[in-house]
Design a protein around this motif. Sequence first.
Motif, mmCIF file in Angstrom:
data_model
loop_
_atom_site.group_PDB
_atom_site.id
_atom_site.type_symbol
_atom_site.label_atom_id
_atom_site.label_comp_id
_atom_site.label_asym_id
_atom_site.label_seq_id
_atom_site.Cartn_x
_atom_site.Cartn_y
_atom_site.Cartn_z
ATOM 1 N N PRO A 140 -30.565 1.576 6.641
ATOM 2 C CA PRO A 140 -30.270 1.834 8.062
ATOM 3 C C PRO A 140 -31.149 2.966 8.583
ATOM 4 O O PRO A 140 -31.736 3.724 7.811
ATOM 5 C CB PRO A 140 -28.794 2.244 8.038
ATOM 6 N N ASN A 141 -31.224 3.084 9.900
ATOM 7 C CA ASN A 141 -32.016 4.154 10.519
ATOM 8 C C ASN A 141 -31.393 5.525 10.316
ATOM 9 O O ASN A 141 -32.093 6.535 10.303
ATOM 10 C CB ASN A 141 -32.181 3.896 12.014
ATOM 11 N N ILE A 142 -30.074 5.567 10.198
ATOM 12 C CA ILE A 142 -29.361 6.831 10.020
ATOM 13 C C ILE A 142 -28.018 6.527 9.363
ATOM 14 O O ILE A 142 -27.472 5.444 9.537
ATOM 15 C CB ILE A 142 -29.165 7.553 11.382
ATOM 16 N N VAL A 185 -29.256 11.603 6.896
ATOM 17 C CA VAL A 185 -27.806 11.591 6.707
ATOM 18 C C VAL A 185 -27.199 12.723 7.528
ATOM 19 O O VAL A 185 -27.586 13.880 7.375
ATOM 20 C CB VAL A 185 -27.427 11.770 5.221
ATOM 21 N N VAL A 186 -26.252 12.365 8.381
ATOM 22 C CA VAL A 186 -25.532 13.341 9.192
ATOM 23 C C VAL A 186 -24.097 13.389 8.673
ATOM 24 O O VAL A 186 -23.432 12.364 8.577
ATOM 25 C CB VAL A 186 -25.554 12.960 10.686
ATOM 26 N N TRP A 221 -32.157 12.219 16.909
ATOM 27 C CA TRP A 221 -32.411 11.952 15.494
ATOM 28 C C TRP A 221 -33.230 10.691 15.294
ATOM 29 O O TRP A 221 -34.024 10.605 14.360
ATOM 30 C CB TRP A 221 -31.101 11.820 14.730
ATOM 31 N N LEU A 222 -33.041 9.718 16.160
ATOM 32 C CA LEU A 222 -33.721 8.430 15.978
ATOM 33 C C LEU A 222 -35.113 8.396 16.588
ATOM 34 O O LEU A 222 -35.827 7.428 16.437
ATOM 35 C CB LEU A 222 -32.862 7.295 16.544
#
Length: 94
Positions: free
Chosen positions: A20-22, A52-53, A92-93
């Motif tokens: 995944p993107n994030i 990773v958030v 973030w993206l």
Amino acid sequence: MKLLWAENGSNGLVMAQQRPNIILLDLQLSDMHGYEVLKQLKQDESTCNIPVVILSADANPRQIKYLLDAGALDFLTKPLNLSEFVQNIRAWLM
């Protein structure tokens, strides 16, 4: 944007293989602590570069530093401020 949801850390690690993107990672999981998931993500060559958030209601400064030092991109406290969260996701993206 497509949201994938995992019910626990083990399933999340499997789903992370989809790149995944994030990843939004809660620390309180039913089968393992979120730190262990983060550690495994960062050790796996196929997932180590996925941002990773961390999400948690526990905003202990020492814990936040520990997780950021372990490779988390950011740390957000719950409950989330929705407009701030959306702005962060966009940043973030990019």
